[in-house]
Design a protein around this motif. Structure first.
Motif, PDB file in Angstrom:
ATOM      1  N   VAL A   1       0.846  -1.201   0.000  1.00  0.00           N
ATOM      2  CA  VAL A   1       0.000   0.000   0.000  1.00  0.00           C
ATOM      3  C   VAL A   1       0.873   1.240   0.000  1.00  0.00           C
ATOM      4  O   VAL A   1       0.630   2.190  -0.745  1.00  0.00           O
ATOM      5  CB  VAL A   1      -0.938  -0.007   1.245  1.00  0.00           C
ATOM      6  CG1 VAL A   1      -1.673   1.319   1.381  1.00  0.00           C
ATOM      7  CG2 VAL A   1      -1.930  -1.163   1.154  1.00  0.00           C
ATOM      8  N   GLU A   2       1.908   1.228   0.837  1.00  0.00           N
ATOM      9  CA  GLU A   2       2.789   2.397   0.939  1.00  0.00           C
ATOM     10  C   GLU A   2       3.512   2.660  -0.390  1.00  0.00           C
ATOM     11  O   GLU A   2       3.698   3.809  -0.784  1.00  0.00           O
ATOM     12  CB  GLU A   2       3.793   2.214   2.078  1.00  0.00           C
ATOM     13  CG  GLU A   2       3.135   2.331   3.450  1.00  0.00           C
ATOM     14  CD  GLU A   2       4.094   2.070   4.598  1.00  0.00           C
ATOM     15  OE1 GLU A   2       3.717   2.336   5.745  1.00  0.00           O
ATOM     16  OE2 GLU A   2       5.218   1.584   4.352  1.00  0.00           O
TER      17      GLU A   2
ATOM     18  N   ALA B   1       2.342   1.913  -3.313  1.00  0.00           N
ATOM     19  CA  ALA B   1       1.341   2.358  -4.295  1.00  0.00           C
ATOM     20  C   ALA B   1       0.949   3.822  -4.092  1.00  0.00           C
ATOM     21  O   ALA B   1       0.499   4.478  -5.034  1.00  0.00           O
ATOM     22  CB  ALA B   1       0.106   1.459  -4.197  1.00  0.00           C
ATOM     23  N   GLU B   2       1.126   4.332  -2.868  1.00  0.00           N
ATOM     24  CA  GLU B   2       0.664   5.691  -2.570  1.00  0.00           C
ATOM     25  C   GLU B   2       1.570   6.750  -3.188  1.00  0.00           C
ATOM     26  O   GLU B   2       2.755   6.571  -3.308  1.00  0.00           O
ATOM     27  CB  GLU B   2       0.572   5.899  -1.039  1.00  0.00           C
ATOM     28  CG  GLU B   2      -0.770   5.402  -0.506  1.00  0.00           C
ATOM     29  CD  GLU B   2      -0.775   5.342   1.022  1.00  0.00           C
ATOM     30  OE1 GLU B   2       0.258   5.633   1.646  1.00  0.00           O
ATOM     31  OE2 GLU B   2      -1.825   4.957   1.570  1.00  0.00           O
TER      32      GLU B   2
END
Lengths: 205, 205
Positions: A201-202, A204-205
């Motif tokens: 997730v990190e 992708a951000e």
């Protein structure tokens, strides 16, 4: 990037033994590091109304735990000798573990103390045993033990114990990633799965 | 040949929910069958001095458990709605589970009751809910519920609960193979590994 997993441990804790001995290799194989976070279970247990290990307070749970731990240690290739005294007081060793929280020698020291307690049936409450666990890891074990008894280091362990309770930790080992808790040696793999998902997730951000 | 693993369960037990829902598929893939063994945790807990679920008596453990269970259910693709009442009284359903211990319909009934309690937030203490869980599985749900209230069936559940305590069971789910106990949903795989090892020894003899 969240690449560190905190392993909250107490030297008297039985399931922390296999956890402490295996966590680094498992985590590093997946690109994570383990940060050892010492705390004391005694004050946490007292908050729950227990004046002893629940494995002593509830013998049926204790009997199961020793059997379960024996199976786990056999699987992991870890020696296990049921300590002639349980739980042992891990205060001296926990304070030593607070001297230099990010020191390179800390993981090896932690493992040696666990082996002394659970594989060699040595009294880890004895500063001489703690000294042996430091030998060869730090330049001057006497100086490290002396440093562990300063008010600053004592306060560090107290603060760690309070933080653990505030985070909702009620047993050891507990793996922590952010605010997510994973209690028990058997939750290491789940903790890593969560850490991997978080890292994705990190990214992708 | 030891090809049966006993799954000791209590309908109020949270971790028994994923265990009951997944155990058969996991076991059958390895050539083992699961035998569902109902018992009551209440009397077992009272022996330990607890008059309620430890997850209620120790809220910090309860908070962790619901979070942990949510992660497990998400991994398993199981719906989870935290029951508005916990623990629910599983007595009616447990007696029904004792009517025909080896019946073909028992596993499906067990799973339906768990879903009612933990996915649908229905009151499994209500015989009407238990009736719904029996519908389509037995010819006459009314007759099965009536049978569950006979002295013979009541005694069967009492005997099961006493046997569980005598075996050293102190929580649910517990997987049992011979005299070996494996406590917790997360020990199913270990139980199966033990069962496979035992089967190899028996073949060799």
């Amino acid at each position: 990037m969240t690449r560190t997993i905190d392993l909250w441990f107490e030297f008297a804790s039985t399931y922390s033994y296999p956890a402490a001995l295996r966590a680094e290799a498992v985590a590093e194989a997946q690109g994570f590091r383990i940060r050892f976070q010492p705390f004391l279970l005694g004050p946490v247990f007292r908050e729950l109304g227990w004046n002893d290990s629940p494995f002593n307070l509830y013998p049926v749970k204790g009997r199961y735990m020793w059997r379960d731990l024996a199976r786990i240690c056999a699987d992991e290739g870890l020696a296990l000798r049921q300590p002639s005294q349980f739980p042992r007081n891990g205060l001296v060793a926990a304070r030593v573990a607070c001297v230099e929280p990010e020191a390179d020698w800390l993981p090896d020291f932690v493992k040696r103390v666990y082996r002394a307690n659970f594989a060699e049936d040595r009294d880890i409450a004895d500063p001489k045993v703690v000294w042996d666990c430091l030998e060869g890891l730090v330049e001057n074990p006497d100086a490290t033990i002396a440093a562990s008894q300063t008010p600053e280091v004592k306060a560090r362990l107290r603060t760690n114990t309070e933080r653990a309770a505030q985070m909702g930790i009620f047993g050891a080992p507990t793996f922590v990633i952010g605010e997510e808790l994973f209690w028990g040696n058997d939750r290491l793999e789940n903790a890593l799965r969560f850490a991997r998902a978080l890292a994705r997730v990190e990214r992708a951000e």
